[in-house]
Motif scaffolding. Structure first.
Motif, PDB file in Angstrom:
ATOM      1  N   TYR A   1       0.822  -1.215   0.000  1.00  0.00           N
ATOM      2  CA  TYR A   1       0.000   0.000   0.000  1.00  0.00           C
ATOM      3  C   TYR A   1       0.854   1.263   0.000  1.00  0.00           C
ATOM      4  O   TYR A   1       0.416   2.325   0.452  1.00  0.00           O
ATOM      5  N   ALA A   2       2.059   1.162  -0.528  1.00  0.00           N
ATOM      6  CA  ALA A   2       3.006   2.279  -0.488  1.00  0.00           C
ATOM      7  C   ALA A   2       2.452   3.543  -1.126  1.00  0.00           C
ATOM      8  O   ALA A   2       2.724   4.655  -0.657  1.00  0.00           O
ATOM      9  N   SER A   3       1.658   3.406  -2.179  1.00  0.00           N
ATOM     10  CA  SER A   3       1.159   4.596  -2.878  1.00  0.00           C
ATOM     11  C   SER A   3       0.298   5.461  -1.976  1.00  0.00           C
ATOM     12  O   SER A   3       0.286   6.689  -2.109  1.00  0.00           O
ATOM     13  N   ARG A   4      -0.400   4.847  -1.039  1.00  0.00           N
ATOM     14  CA  ARG A   4      -1.250   5.620  -0.127  1.00  0.00           C
ATOM     15  C   ARG A   4      -0.417   6.445   0.844  1.00  0.00           C
ATOM     16  O   ARG A   4      -0.847   7.507   1.301  1.00  0.00           O
ATOM     17  N   ILE A   5       0.765   5.952   1.179  1.00  0.00           N
ATOM     18  CA  ILE A   5       1.670   6.716   2.039  1.00  0.00           C
ATOM     19  C   ILE A   5       2.378   7.787   1.226  1.00  0.00           C
ATOM     20  O   ILE A   5       2.495   8.945   1.649  1.00  0.00           O
ATOM     21  N   GLU A   6       2.837   7.437   0.044  1.00  0.00           N
ATOM     22  CA  GLU A   6       3.568   8.378  -0.807  1.00  0.00           C
ATOM     23  C   GLU A   6       2.704   9.565  -1.216  1.00  0.00           C
ATOM     24  O   GLU A   6       3.214  10.675  -1.399  1.00  0.00           O
ATOM     25  N   GLN A   7       1.407   9.353  -1.388  1.00  0.00           N
ATOM     26  CA  GLN A   7       0.516  10.407  -1.870  1.00  0.00           C
ATOM     27  C   GLN A   7      -0.095  11.239  -0.749  1.00  0.00           C
ATOM     28  O   GLN A   7      -0.786  12.220  -1.011  1.00  0.00           O
ATOM     29  N   ALA A   8       0.173  10.881   0.497  1.00  0.00           N
ATOM     30  CA  ALA A   8      -0.409  11.605   1.625  1.00  0.00           C
ATOM     31  C   ALA A   8       0.362  12.891   1.896  1.00  0.00           C
ATOM     32  O   ALA A   8       1.562  12.987   1.620  1.00  0.00           O
ATOM     33  N   ASP A   9      -0.318  13.880   2.436  1.00  0.00           N
ATOM     34  CA  ASP A   9       0.374  15.052   2.982  1.00  0.00           C
ATOM     35  C   ASP A   9       0.903  14.745   4.378  1.00  0.00           C
ATOM     36  O   ASP A   9       1.960  15.226   4.764  1.00  0.00           O
ATOM     37  N   VAL A  10       0.133  13.941   5.131  1.00  0.00           N
ATOM     38  CA  VAL A  10       0.493  13.589   6.505  1.00  0.00           C
ATOM     39  C   VAL A  10       0.260  12.096   6.712  1.00  0.00           C
ATOM     40  O   VAL A  10      -0.786  11.566   6.325  1.00  0.00           O
ATOM     41  N   LEU A  11       1.248  11.426   7.313  1.00  0.00           N
ATOM     42  CA  LEU A  11       1.085  10.045   7.775  1.00  0.00           C
ATOM     43  C   LEU A  11       0.983  10.071   9.279  1.00  0.00           C
ATOM     44  O   LEU A  11       1.801  10.712   9.949  1.00  0.00           O
ATOM     45  N   VAL A  12      -0.003   9.360   9.830  1.00  0.00           N
ATOM     46  CA  VAL A  12      -0.125   9.262  11.285  1.00  0.00           C
ATOM     47  C   VAL A  12      -0.116   7.790  11.685  1.00  0.00           C
ATOM     48  O   VAL A  12      -0.792   6.956  11.080  1.00  0.00           O
ATOM     49  N   CYS A  13       0.691   7.488  12.710  1.00  0.00           N
ATOM     50  CA  CYS A  13       0.831   6.120  13.207  1.00  0.00           C
ATOM     51  C   CYS A  13       0.678   6.095  14.718  1.00  0.00           C
ATOM     52  O   CYS A  13       0.869   7.107  15.401  1.00  0.00           O
ATOM     53  N   GLN A  14       0.356   4.906  15.240  1.00  0.00           N
ATOM     54  CA  GLN A  14       0.332   4.652  16.673  1.00  0.00           C
ATOM     55  C   GLN A  14       1.122   3.367  16.910  1.00  0.00           C
ATOM     56  O   GLN A  14       1.847   2.926  16.036  1.00  0.00           O
ATOM     57  N   ARG A  15       0.948   2.735  18.084  1.00  0.00           N
ATOM     58  CA  ARG A  15       1.696   1.514  18.377  1.00  0.00           C
ATOM     59  C   ARG A  15       0.779   0.364  18.802  1.00  0.00           C
ATOM     60  O   ARG A  15       1.166  -0.474  19.606  1.00  0.00           O
ATOM     61  N   GLU A  16      -0.431   0.327  18.241  1.00  0.00           N
ATOM     62  CA  GLU A  16      -1.329  -0.801  18.484  1.00  0.00           C
ATOM     63  C   GLU A  16      -1.218  -1.855  17.385  1.00  0.00           C
ATOM     64  O   GLU A  16      -1.986  -2.803  17.370  1.00  0.00           O
TER      65      GLU A  16
ATOM     66  N   ARG B   1       8.957   9.378   5.279  1.00  0.00           N
ATOM     67  CA  ARG B   1      10.063  10.337   5.330  1.00  0.00           C
ATOM     68  C   ARG B   1      10.874  10.299   4.029  1.00  0.00           C
ATOM     69  O   ARG B   1      11.342  11.338   3.543  1.00  0.00           O
ATOM     70  N   LYS B   2      11.020   9.126   3.454  1.00  0.00           N
ATOM     71  CA  LYS B   2      11.742   9.002   2.182  1.00  0.00           C
ATOM     72  C   LYS B   2      11.097   9.861   1.109  1.00  0.00           C
ATOM     73  O   LYS B   2      11.791  10.411   0.242  1.00  0.00           O
ATOM     74  N   HIS B   3       9.773   9.997   1.180  1.00  0.00           N
ATOM     75  CA  HIS B   3       9.050  10.768   0.171  1.00  0.00           C
ATOM     76  C   HIS B   3       8.693  12.177   0.662  1.00  0.00           C
ATOM     77  O   HIS B   3       7.880  12.860   0.041  1.00  0.00           O
ATOM     78  N   GLY B   4       9.299  12.601   1.759  1.00  0.00           N
ATOM     79  CA  GLY B   4       9.138  13.971   2.222  1.00  0.00           C
ATOM     80  C   GLY B   4       7.789  14.291   2.831  1.00  0.00           C
ATOM     81  O   GLY B   4       7.379  15.464   2.843  1.00  0.00           O
ATOM     82  N   ARG B   5       7.091  13.286   3.348  1.00  0.00           N
ATOM     83  CA  ARG B   5       5.784  13.515   3.956  1.00  0.00           C
ATOM     84  C   ARG B   5       5.929  13.869   5.434  1.00  0.00           C
ATOM     85  O   ARG B   5       6.909  13.496   6.084  1.00  0.00           O
ATOM     86  N   ILE B   6       4.950  14.564   5.976  1.00  0.00           N
ATOM     87  CA  ILE B   6       4.931  14.866   7.412  1.00  0.00           C
ATOM     88  C   ILE B   6       4.534  13.602   8.157  1.00  0.00           C
ATOM     89  O   ILE B   6       3.540  12.964   7.820  1.00  0.00           O
ATOM     90  N   VAL B   7       5.313  13.238   9.178  1.00  0.00           N
ATOM     91  CA  VAL B   7       5.053  12.029   9.954  1.00  0.00           C
ATOM     92  C   VAL B   7       4.652  12.416  11.370  1.00  0.00           C
ATOM     93  O   VAL B   7       5.374  13.140  12.066  1.00  0.00           O
ATOM     94  N   VAL B   8       3.501  11.924  11.799  1.00  0.00           N
ATOM     95  CA  VAL B   8       2.990  12.149  13.153  1.00  0.00           C
ATOM     96  C   VAL B   8       2.922  10.806  13.858  1.00  0.00           C
ATOM     97  O   VAL B   8       2.318   9.865  13.347  1.00  0.00           O
ATOM     98  N   LEU B   9       3.560  10.710  15.022  1.00  0.00           N
ATOM     99  CA  LEU B   9       3.536   9.481  15.814  1.00  0.00           C
ATOM    100  C   LEU B   9       2.844   9.739  17.139  1.00  0.00           C
ATOM    101  O   LEU B   9       3.281  10.571  17.930  1.00  0.00           O
ATOM    102  N   ASN B  10       1.761   9.014  17.363  1.00  0.00           N
ATOM    103  CA  ASN B  10       1.085   8.979  18.656  1.00  0.00           C
ATOM    104  C   ASN B  10       1.556   7.681  19.330  1.00  0.00           C
ATOM    105  O   ASN B  10       1.054   6.602  19.005  1.00  0.00           O
ATOM    106  N   PRO B  11       2.547   7.727  20.236  1.00  0.00           N
ATOM    107  CA  PRO B  11       3.274   6.521  20.652  1.00  0.00           C
ATOM    108  C   PRO B  11       2.547   5.710  21.724  1.00  0.00           C
ATOM    109  O   PRO B  11       3.122   5.396  22.777  1.00  0.00           O
ATOM    110  N   ALA B  12       1.314   5.367  21.463  1.00  0.00           N
ATOM    111  CA  ALA B  12       0.513   4.622  22.438  1.00  0.00           C
ATOM    112  C   ALA B  12       0.167   3.250  21.871  1.00  0.00           C
ATOM    113  O   ALA B  12      -0.165   3.133  20.695  1.00  0.00           O
ATOM    114  N   PRO B  13       0.272   2.196  22.683  1.00  0.00           N
ATOM    115  CA  PRO B  13       0.672   2.220  24.093  1.00  0.00           C
ATOM    116  C   PRO B  13       2.180   2.333  24.263  1.00  0.00           C
ATOM    117  O   PRO B  13       2.938   2.026  23.347  1.00  0.00           O
TER     118      PRO B  13
END
Length: 318
Positions: free
Chosen positions: A137-152, A166-178
């Protein structure tokens, strides 16, 4: 007050991709949270769509972004209900796979009369979301303005998604829960924005967070460990933001919250993250993105449930 609007009526102005968990929340309301070994009589029980990934995707979609979800559900009624709910909010679910053997993840949530909650999660199919899926599903990450992840979902999957973004210069947001303890430097350096709550910030930094002042100390420690921009959510005490530009200064900024009567804090943090990401994707200034996330979260705690509590763009004022 003025409403925060998209550039045209009904138009969505940014793209957010969420990599994360999809759970069915089993919500019990009780007078208070149970003590160890104690049996309480609850007042009500209901199934509510949830999971931090799903919640943040719904929040971003309702609050103005075009959203794609990457996740995994089981071949069961819970999974089908979760996907149907995401699609009703206009979320692209082509990145949500069905696991043939594992059940959809669940979360048991107890909510007390003060609106506070305690949560136990069983990962189920969320645990089968692998790094290989990020390539599919790489294209969905590459085409995003912002990627958001958690740890579930598995850590290696989260790292793969963040590194690809980050390789494609997108903004990365990490909500580090749990959170179970400090993160390695590579994790912190892979995120443009790290957004823990006070308990998570304490565990990550080793600095007890009990006030906005101690939150700033924890944020500074996290920056020393490799984080770029740190946003610590403090519930009714607001939000503390420490940016890269604050490194040489005396500290970050404390955003006071709106005063509301909370009935259920479930998904308030997810609503903040989703709203913040939607605003970032729409190229809003950081200050406005934080306040927008706060406004959405404040409205969410006045309603019961996880995704059922998340507001829509037209309801938000700044």
């Amino acid at each position: 007050m003025t409403s925060m609007k998209t550039t045209a009526a009904g138009q969505q102005t940014g793209r957010v991709t969420v990599v994360g968990s999809l759970n069915m929340d089993l919500v019990i309301r009780a007078p208070r949270l149970p003590k160890e070994g104690e049996t309480l009589v609850g007042r009500s029980f209901v199934n509510v769509p949830g999971g931090k990934g799903g919640n943040q995707a719904v929040a971003a979609a309702r609050l103005g972004a075009q959203v794609a979800m990457i996740g995994r559900v089981g071949n069961d009624d819970n999974g089908r209900q979760l996907v149907a709910g995401l699609r009703r909010d206009g979320i692209d679910c082509n990145g949500v796979a069905t696991d043939p053997t594992l059940p959809t993840g669940v979360a048991m949530i107890v909510v007390d009369d003060a609106g506070q909650n305690a949560i136990v999660i069983v990962a189920g199919s969320n645990g089968a979301l692998t790094p290989a899926a990020m390539a599919v599903y790489a294209s969905r990450i590459e085409q995003a303005d912002v990627l958001v992840c958690q740890r579930e979902v598995p850590d290696q999957t989260v790292l793969a998604a963040m590194n690809l973004a980050r390789k494609h210069g997108r903004i990365v947001v990490l909500n580090p829960a749990p959170v179970t303890g400090p993160l390695e430097r590579g994790w912190l350096e892979s995120a443009d924005f790290l957004i823990p709550n006070e308990l998570e910030a304490s565990a990550l930094s080793g600095v007890p967070v009990e006030s906005p002042e101690s939150a700033q100390r924890a944020a500074k420690k996290l920056q020393q460990d490799g984080a770029r921009n740190v946003i610590i959510t403090l519930g009714k005490r607001g939000v503390v933001v420490l940016t890269e530009g604050d490194r040489a200064g005396n500290g970050g900024k404390h955003y006071l919250p709106a005063e509301v009567e909370a009935i259920d804090t479930t998904a308030a943090g997810d609503t903040f993250v989703g709203g913040f990401c939607a605003a970032l994707a729409a190229k809003r200034p950081l200050d406005e993105a934080v306040r927008f996330g706060q406004a959405a979260a404040a409205l969410s705690v006045t309603r019961a449930g996880a995704q059922t509590s998340i507001p829509y763009l037209h309801e938000i004022t700044l």
